[in-house]
Design a protein around this motif. Structure first.
Motif, PDB file in Angstrom:
ATOM      1  N   THR A   1       0.825  -1.127  -0.184  1.00 56.42           N
ATOM      2  CA  THR A   1       0.059  -0.005   0.147  1.00 56.42           C
ATOM      3  C   THR A   1       0.938   1.018  -0.065  1.00 56.42           C
ATOM      4  OG1 THR A   1      -0.182  -0.108   2.424  1.00 56.42           O
ATOM      5  CG2 THR A   1      -1.836  -1.041   1.061  1.00 56.42           C
TER       6      THR A   1
ATOM      7  N   ASN B   1      -1.953  -9.107   1.457  1.00 54.65           N
ATOM      8  CA  ASN B   1      -1.493  -7.630   1.731  1.00 54.65           C
ATOM      9  C   ASN B   1      -0.234  -7.713   2.829  1.00 54.65           C
ATOM     10  OD1 ASN B   1      -3.615  -6.120  -0.103  1.00 54.65           O
ATOM     11  ND2 ASN B   1      -2.472  -4.447   0.996  1.00 54.65           N
TER      12      ASN B   1
ATOM     13  N   GLU C   1      -1.205  -3.747   7.929  1.00 53.53           N
ATOM     14  CA  GLU C   1      -2.422  -3.073   8.151  1.00 53.53           C
ATOM     15  C   GLU C   1      -2.071  -2.127   9.731  1.00 53.53           C
ATOM     16  OE1 GLU C   1      -4.635  -0.913   8.047  1.00 53.53           O
ATOM     17  OE2 GLU C   1      -6.204  -2.168   7.280  1.00 53.53           O
TER      18      GLU C   1
ATOM     19  N   TYR D   1      -5.953   0.212   5.041  1.00 53.23           N
ATOM     20  CA  TYR D   1      -5.463  -0.334   3.937  1.00 53.23           C
ATOM     21  C   TYR D   1      -6.625  -1.250   3.368  1.00 53.23           C
ATOM     22  CZ  TYR D   1      -0.847   1.277   5.223  1.00 53.23           C
ATOM     23  OH  TYR D   1       0.182   2.083   5.654  1.00 53.23           O
TER      24      TYR D   1
END
Length: 639
Positions: free
Chosen positions: A54, A83, A86, A98
């Motif tokens: 991100t 991902n 966070e 995120y």
């Protein structure tokens, strides 16, 4: 032979590096690489497993993937994503989450099944995080492991949220964020105090298991940490250096992010060079600084021992080179930033004629003018030039809420003192207080609050410009529309921004334009504001002859300063002028002490400015030139 030359150039680099001219080109290349992986996996009847990042770095990559999905039929039906990290705690629907980021920038625009998306859960109870992290690792393993992990790099050297001190074999876990990381995130959260102190992140060991790792970095802001990661020793203090141990990693950089790598910053250390005047000046100043010697004391042995033997042989004797460079540096110094009347200007940075020039100082924020070039601003006015200042944005996102209440309370008291009815004003005030009491981090202010914040900064800017000696008629508030979103994220530049700028330029017809060239501005406003000016000048140049006699000077100082070899005009300031500049900065009271968005420099703006100006003067002095109290530096931009 070419391969041998490349190996020589990159001998300081401890991992593969690919460099593109700009971030957009690099982002498209990374997106194409991801798309190729997805298509190859689909052709083999298997799923592509992607590790996603991100932040600002991958946004253009995701945009290109969305384009390929819409226009080229790239399907994500058989893609699984994990991902990196966070914030913790963090609600999924929060603007800073995120989860929100990934859906806004990618997932909502492609055909990926919801069950294939995995993002660390910031909503968990703290006691449940450890079990979640173990399961996250298992989910990656069950999916067959990461085929490709994309990364950004933080200015602490973190990858994911693996901050300094992280172990190379670390797994997914809850971590404490570095203070600099939280400072960098402060604008997204409406202040550092609102940034979570913890995050859930994949570990370095998790990242290492990926079959391919691509770390991306854009802009000169990332250049120092990129150099450490690529050329530095492996250290827990810079977690990205652990990537040097991987056989599957590649750094993808734009030219600015690569600018401090040895092959670009000091190329004479790794290859023969074409010694033009610009490179020669840079090398000689670098050598003098490395040895802490005045330029005129550098010897042939100094050149030979520091990779500059080629220069000594081709253009020597070295003393002649020293004299040439010394003179060039000396000729950048002028006490006449508008040009010295009736003087030989062949060796001066500015023209002698016309003796009285029309000048516009463009200030992206309402205080950049006095912070970055306040001494020169005052000098231009004192020397009789027709100086204008143009405040490009209102700066209304950078005022504390309690300042608003203080000014409205003053307005109520003032109106009551002269017998005016304050019923409506008190109602507005009560509404403001109620809103502020329930305000969420980074929530958009009401229009009334934004107006008051803009009025505060406008009044301060007027006071600073008047102190510099300007009449009110020469003070211009542009309030460019791109800025007026009420949010930290601004709109794209529109035609109205350019039109307003063209109108002001056409009205003044300046011989000089001063613009902020400090593109390390963490808000990004400086580069946007500069591009608006540049576009306006380029358009006017097609029809207006006066533009051919208009010089564009860039200033810095709010966030960084030009390097000595880049400086083309250095305006020395006396101790008294330094104090006058300080007083002009002090007029911006809402930005004193602790501004809303201070960046990673804890010093007050006036302290930063004085320290940088004195540092520039000291660098000139150390090169063997005269000793001044302070100097403001400028680079001419030829458009």
């Amino acid at each position: 032979m070419a391969r041998l030359n490349l190996l020589e150039e990159t001998r300081y680099e401890k991992l593969p590096v690919t460099i593109y001219p700009d971030a957009q080109t690099a982002s498209v290349a990374v997106a194409q690489r991801i798309a190729k992986l997805i298509r190859n996996k689909q052709a083999n009847g298997s799923k592509a497993v992607l590790g996603l990042a991100t932040g600002a770095t991958p946004v253009a990559v995701y945009k290109e993937l969305v384009r390929m999905h819409r226009e080229e039929g790239l399907s994500f039906q058989h893609v699984i994503t994990f991902n990196l990290d966070e914030y913790f705690p963090m609600q999924n629907d929060a603007e800073q989450s995120y989860v929100t980021f990934m859906h806004q920038n990618l997932f909502d625009h492609i055909d990926i099944p919801a069950q294939n998306i995995h993002i660390p859960d910031g909503t968990l109870r703290k006691e449940d995080v450890a079990a979640f992290c173990i399961n996250y690792e298992k989910q990656i393993e069950d999916a067959g492991g990461l085929d490709l992990q994309i990364l950004g790099i933080g200015r602490t050297g973190h990858i994911g949220f693996n901050e300094p001190g992280s172990a190379p074999n670390s797994g997914t876990r809850l971590v404490t964020l570095d203070d600099l990381t939280r400072s960098d995130a402060s604008r997204d959260f409406g202040g550092k105090e609102n940034v979570p102190t913890k995050a859930i992140t994949m570990g370095i060991g998790t990242i290492f298991k990926a079959r391919e790792i691509v770390l991306m970095a854009w802009s000169a802001k990332k250049a120092p940490i990129v150099k450490k990661a690529v050329e530095g020793e492996i250290s827990g203090e810079v977690p990205a250096t652990y990537l040097q141990l991987s056989d599957n990693v590649e750094f993808v950089l734009d030219a600015d992010a690569a600018s401090e790598l040895t092959r670009f910053y000091t190329p004479w250390l790794v290859k023969d060079c074409v010694w033009d005047e610009k490179l020669k000046k840079k090398a000689v100043i670098w050598l003098a600084s490395e040895l802490n010697k005045p330029v005129l004391k550098l010897t042939e042995e100094d050149y030979n021992n520091h990779g500059m033997a080629q220069l000594a042989v081709e253009q020597g004797p070295v003393y002649n080179i020293n004299i040439d460079i010394f003179n060039k540096i000396q000729h950048t110094i002028t006490g006449w930033p508008g040009g010295k009347p009736n003087a030989d200007d062949t060796q001066r940075p500015e023209r002698a004629e016309p003796a009285k020039k029309r000048s516009i100082v463009f200030s992206p924020h309402p205080d950049d003018d006095v912070i970055s070039m306040g001494g020169t601003f005052i000098r231009l006015v004192d020397q009789g030039h027709d100086v204008h200042v143009a405040y490009q944005t209102s700066g209304n996102t950078a005022v504390w809420d309690d300042e608003v209440l203080r000014y409205v309370e003053f307005a109520i008291d003032f109106n009551e003192s002269i017998g005016n009815d304050t019923t409506h004003l008190k109602g507005v005030y009560d509404t403001m207080r109620s809103f502020m009491g329930q305000k969420h981090p980074n929530q958009i202010d009401t229009q009334e609050i934004r107006n008051v914040k803009g009025f505060i900064r406008k009044a301060e800017a007027i006071a600073g410009a008047r102190y510099a000696g300007l009449p009110d008629s020469n003070i211009h508030f542009m309030a460019l529309p791109f800025y007026e979103t009420g949010k930290t994220k601004k709109n794209a530049v529109g035609e109205e921004d350019i039109r307003l700028t063209m109108e002001l330029l056409q009205k003044v017809k300046p011989h000089q334009v001063f613009a902020a060239g400090d593109f390390a501005d963490p808000h990004g406003t400086h580069i946007v504001a500069f591009n608006i000016i540049l576009t306006a000048l380029q358009r006017l140049k097609q029809t207006e002859t006066w533009v051919n006699d208009c010089w564009l000077w860039l200033y810095r100082g709010a966030w960084h300063e030009f390097e000595t070899h880049e400086i083309e005009m250095a305006v020395p300031l006396s101790p008294q002028e330094v104090l006058r500049k300080r007083q002009a900065i002090f007029k911006h009271q809402s930005q004193k002490d602790t501004p809303v968005f201070p960046g990673d420099d804890a010093r007050e703006f006036w302290v930063r400015a004085e320290d940088r100006n004195r540092d520039t003067a000291n660098k000139y002095n150390q090169l063997g030139l005269a000793e001044y109290e302070a100097m403001e530096a400028f680079v001419r931009y030829k458009f």
